[in-house]
Scaffold this motif. Structure first.
Motif, PDB file in Angstrom:
ATOM      1  N   LEU A  24     -42.988  -9.013  31.808  1.00  0.00           N
ATOM      2  CA  LEU A  24     -42.152 -10.104  31.625  1.00  0.00           C
ATOM      3  C   LEU A  24     -41.442  -9.912  33.021  1.00  0.00           C
ATOM      4  O   LEU A  24     -41.172  -8.743  33.522  1.00  0.00           O
ATOM      5  CB  LEU A  24     -41.013  -9.888  30.386  1.00  0.00           C
ATOM      6  N   GLU A  25     -40.730 -11.046  33.282  1.00  0.00           N
ATOM      7  CA  GLU A  25     -39.617 -10.600  34.516  1.00  0.00           C
ATOM      8  C   GLU A  25     -38.302 -10.714  33.648  1.00  0.00           C
ATOM      9  O   GLU A  25     -37.887 -11.468  33.075  1.00  0.00           O
ATOM     10  CB  GLU A  25     -39.640 -12.083  35.233  1.00  0.00           C
ATOM     11  N   VAL A  26     -37.636  -9.619  33.969  1.00  0.00           N
ATOM     12  CA  VAL A  26     -36.553  -8.889  33.436  1.00  0.00           C
ATOM     13  C   VAL A  26     -35.489  -8.663  34.804  1.00  0.00           C
ATOM     14  O   VAL A  26     -35.976  -8.507  35.756  1.00  0.00           O
ATOM     15  CB  VAL A  26     -36.641  -7.558  32.644  1.00  0.00           C
ATOM     16  N   HIS A  27     -33.977  -8.555  34.199  1.00  0.00           N
ATOM     17  CA  HIS A  27     -33.044  -8.052  35.263  1.00  0.00           C
ATOM     18  C   HIS A  27     -32.647  -6.778  34.679  1.00  0.00           C
ATOM     19  O   HIS A  27     -32.267  -6.645  33.656  1.00  0.00           O
ATOM     20  CB  HIS A  27     -32.260  -9.192  35.323  1.00  0.00           C
ATOM     21  N   LEU A  28     -32.779  -5.859  35.772  1.00  0.00           N
ATOM     22  CA  LEU A  28     -32.270  -4.454  35.511  1.00  0.00           C
ATOM     23  C   LEU A  28     -30.959  -4.567  36.251  1.00  0.00           C
ATOM     24  O   LEU A  28     -30.773  -4.688  37.592  1.00  0.00           O
ATOM     25  CB  LEU A  28     -33.236  -3.540  36.325  1.00  0.00           C
ATOM     26  N   PHE A  29     -29.948  -3.772  35.469  1.00  0.00           N
ATOM     27  CA  PHE A  29     -28.665  -3.495  36.189  1.00  0.00           C
ATOM     28  C   PHE A  29     -28.815  -2.199  36.679  1.00  0.00           C
ATOM     29  O   PHE A  29     -29.479  -1.449  36.129  1.00  0.00           O
ATOM     30  CB  PHE A  29     -27.617  -3.883  34.976  1.00  0.00           C
ATOM     31  N   PRO A  30     -27.548  -1.849  37.438  1.00  0.00           N
ATOM     32  CA  PRO A  30     -27.503  -0.609  38.133  1.00  0.00           C
ATOM     33  C   PRO A  30     -27.697   0.508  37.263  1.00  0.00           C
ATOM     34  O   PRO A  30     -27.130   0.455  36.203  1.00  0.00           O
ATOM     35  CB  PRO A  30     -26.077  -0.443  39.059  1.00  0.00           C
ATOM     36  N   GLU A  31     -28.350   1.449  37.470  1.00  0.00           N
ATOM     37  CA  GLU A  31     -28.575   2.366  36.407  1.00  0.00           C
ATOM     38  C   GLU A  31     -27.201   3.277  36.269  1.00  0.00           C
ATOM     39  O   GLU A  31     -26.570   3.742  37.108  1.00  0.00           O
ATOM     40  CB  GLU A  31     -29.524   3.760  37.147  1.00  0.00           C
ATOM     41  N   GLU A  39     -29.871  -0.777  31.326  1.00  0.00           N
ATOM     42  CA  GLU A  39     -29.595  -2.059  30.667  1.00  0.00           C
ATOM     43  C   GLU A  39     -30.359  -2.853  31.346  1.00  0.00           C
ATOM     44  O   GLU A  39     -30.641  -3.078  32.781  1.00  0.00           O
ATOM     45  CB  GLU A  39     -28.102  -2.386  31.260  1.00  0.00           C
ATOM     46  N   VAL A  40     -31.101  -3.846  30.554  1.00  0.00           N
ATOM     47  CA  VAL A  40     -32.106  -4.863  30.772  1.00  0.00           C
ATOM     48  C   VAL A  40     -31.822  -6.215  30.038  1.00  0.00           C
ATOM     49  O   VAL A  40     -31.515  -6.158  28.929  1.00  0.00           O
ATOM     50  CB  VAL A  40     -33.796  -4.252  30.159  1.00  0.00           C
ATOM     51  N   GLN A  45     -31.217 -11.828  26.359  1.00  0.00           N
ATOM     52  CA  GLN A  45     -30.597 -10.563  25.517  1.00  0.00           C
ATOM     53  C   GLN A  45     -30.722  -9.503  26.225  1.00  0.00           C
ATOM     54  O   GLN A  45     -31.442  -9.216  27.274  1.00  0.00           O
ATOM     55  CB  GLN A  45     -31.766 -10.190  24.377  1.00  0.00           C
ATOM     56  N   LEU A  46     -29.678  -8.446  25.787  1.00  0.00           N
ATOM     57  CA  LEU A  46     -29.206  -7.468  26.742  1.00  0.00           C
ATOM     58  C   LEU A  46     -29.892  -6.258  25.744  1.00  0.00           C
ATOM     59  O   LEU A  46     -29.510  -6.069  24.645  1.00  0.00           O
ATOM     60  CB  LEU A  46     -27.756  -7.082  26.857  1.00  0.00           C
ATOM     61  N   VAL A  47     -30.741  -5.245  26.383  1.00  0.00           N
ATOM     62  CA  VAL A  47     -31.321  -4.301  25.494  1.00  0.00           C
ATOM     63  C   VAL A  47     -31.217  -3.130  26.320  1.00  0.00           C
ATOM     64  O   VAL A  47     -31.188  -3.204  27.652  1.00  0.00           O
ATOM     65  CB  VAL A  47     -32.844  -4.554  25.014  1.00  0.00           C
ATOM     66  N   TYR A  48     -31.335  -1.923  25.777  1.00  0.00           N
ATOM     67  CA  TYR A  48     -31.309  -0.716  26.576  1.00  0.00           C
ATOM     68  C   TYR A  48     -32.484   0.005  26.184  1.00  0.00           C
ATOM     69  O   TYR A  48     -33.007   0.177  25.180  1.00  0.00           O
ATOM     70  CB  TYR A  48     -30.036   0.290  25.892  1.00  0.00           C
ATOM     71  N   ALA A  49     -33.303   0.643  27.415  1.00  0.00           N
ATOM     72  CA  ALA A  49     -34.411   1.181  27.234  1.00  0.00           C
ATOM     73  C   ALA A  49     -34.562   2.077  28.333  1.00  0.00           C
ATOM     74  O   ALA A  49     -34.057   2.448  29.235  1.00  0.00           O
ATOM     75  CB  ALA A  49     -35.579  -0.078  27.878  1.00  0.00           C
ATOM     76  N   PHE A  50     -35.579   3.211  27.664  1.00  0.00           N
ATOM     77  CA  PHE A  50     -35.725   4.225  28.549  1.00  0.00           C
ATOM     78  C   PHE A  50     -36.483   4.058  29.683  1.00  0.00           C
ATOM     79  O   PHE A  50     -37.802   3.524  29.436  1.00  0.00           O
ATOM     80  CB  PHE A  50     -36.295   5.356  27.548  1.00  0.00           C
ATOM     81  N   ASP A  51     -36.353   4.371  30.846  1.00  0.00           N
ATOM     82  CA  ASP A  51     -37.122   4.042  32.127  1.00  0.00           C
ATOM     83  C   ASP A  51     -38.314   5.153  32.217  1.00  0.00           C
ATOM     84  O   ASP A  51     -38.015   5.988  32.322  1.00  0.00           O
ATOM     85  CB  ASP A  51     -36.291   4.061  33.393  1.00  0.00           C
ATOM     86  N   ARG A  52     -39.476   4.447  32.104  1.00  0.00           N
ATOM     87  CA  ARG A  52     -40.586   5.275  32.412  1.00  0.00           C
ATOM     88  C   ARG A  52     -41.141   5.361  33.839  1.00  0.00           C
ATOM     89  O   ARG A  52     -42.249   5.679  34.090  1.00  0.00           O
ATOM     90  CB  ARG A  52     -42.063   4.901  31.279  1.00  0.00           C
ATOM     91  N   GLY A  53     -40.401   4.471  34.496  1.00  0.00           N
ATOM     92  CA  GLY A  53     -40.821   4.215  36.058  1.00  0.00           C
ATOM     93  C   GLY A  53     -40.394   5.447  36.905  1.00  0.00           C
ATOM     94  O   GLY A  53     -39.707   6.507  36.483  1.00  0.00           O
ATOM     95  N   PRO A  56     -35.905   6.031  42.243  1.00  0.00           N
ATOM     96  CA  PRO A  56     -34.800   5.564  41.410  1.00  0.00           C
ATOM     97  C   PRO A  56     -35.283   4.275  40.898  1.00  0.00           C
ATOM     98  O   PRO A  56     -36.045   3.496  41.319  1.00  0.00           O
ATOM     99  CB  PRO A  56     -33.655   5.519  42.255  1.00  0.00           C
ATOM    100  N   ALA A  57     -34.528   3.751  39.764  1.00  0.00           N
ATOM    101  CA  ALA A  57     -34.932   2.437  39.223  1.00  0.00           C
ATOM    102  C   ALA A  57     -34.233   1.324  39.983  1.00  0.00           C
ATOM    103  O   ALA A  57     -33.097   1.554  40.615  1.00  0.00           O
ATOM    104  CB  ALA A  57     -34.196   2.195  37.757  1.00  0.00           C
ATOM    105  N   PRO A  58     -34.980   0.416  40.295  1.00  0.00           N
ATOM    106  CA  PRO A  58     -34.333  -0.641  41.136  1.00  0.00           C
ATOM    107  C   PRO A  58     -33.405  -1.561  40.342  1.00  0.00           C
ATOM    108  O   PRO A  58     -33.176  -1.230  39.244  1.00  0.00           O
ATOM    109  CB  PRO A  58     -35.700  -1.714  41.340  1.00  0.00           C
ATOM    110  N   THR A  59     -32.710  -2.275  40.992  1.00  0.00           N
ATOM    111  CA  THR A  59     -31.747  -3.249  40.552  1.00  0.00           C
ATOM    112  C   THR A  59     -32.341  -4.911  40.742  1.00  0.00           C
ATOM    113  O   THR A  59     -32.924  -5.009  41.854  1.00  0.00           O
ATOM    114  CB  THR A  59     -30.405  -3.040  41.060  1.00  0.00           C
ATOM    115  N   GLY A  60     -32.028  -5.469  39.794  1.00  0.00           N
ATOM    116  CA  GLY A  60     -32.379  -7.152  39.920  1.00  0.00           C
ATOM    117  C   GLY A  60     -33.574  -7.251  39.098  1.00  0.00           C
ATOM    118  O   GLY A  60     -34.017  -6.599  38.038  1.00  0.00           O
TER     119      GLY A  60
END
Length: 136
Positions: A24-31, A39-40, A45-53, A56-60
């Motif tokens: 899916l296309e999602v929006h990631l907020f700053p880590e 925060e995704v 919907q805002l969900v909280y997910a453990f980053d498996r990438g 650092p995680a990208p933003t946007g």
């Protein structure tokens, strides 16, 4: 119970490649500082997910898979829903089988889930924490 030695993924990259058709296309907020959870924003919907990438995680906006392991499942009575209590998510929707225990749960957000037992066509599931995010 999962058979001894059964592996759901070889690597985060291989897992994403295997299921990228359901990304899916999602929006990631700053880590958040010091938190392994992102925060995704997905489908409003805002969900909280453990980053498996890889850090650092990208933003946007990014393409990502949200994945959960089914702890409990039962037939869905009523409309699709998503709720969170602490780190635990409960959601319901149409379960489309993808093979080998994987399903695309089509509810308020499309979510890739894995269940040890077959899910009903319309399922309500309780997931083991954490919800996981795989990204390109």
């Amino acid at each position: 119970m999962r058979p001894e030695g059964m592996v759901l993924e070889e690597s985060p990259e291989a897992f994403f490649a295997r299921f990228q058709a359901y990304a899916l296309e999602v929006h990631l907020f700053p880590e958040p500082w010091g938190s392994p959870l992102l925060e995704v924003l997905v489908a409003g919907q805002l969900v909280y997910a453990f980053d498996r990438g890889a850090p650092p995680a990208p933003t946007g906006r990014v393409r990502a898979l949200l994945h959960g392991l089914v702890r409990e499942a039962r037939p869905l009575e009523g409309d699709p829903f998503l709720e969170r209590k602490g780190p635990v998510y409960r959601l319901g929707g149409r379960a489309r089988p993808l093979g080998e225990g994987f399903y695309l749960l089509e509810g308020p957000i499309p979510l890739l889930v894995h269940g040890e037992t077959p899910l009903p066509e319309r399922a309500e599931v309780l997931l083991w924490p954490p919800l996981m995010l795989f990204r390109e």
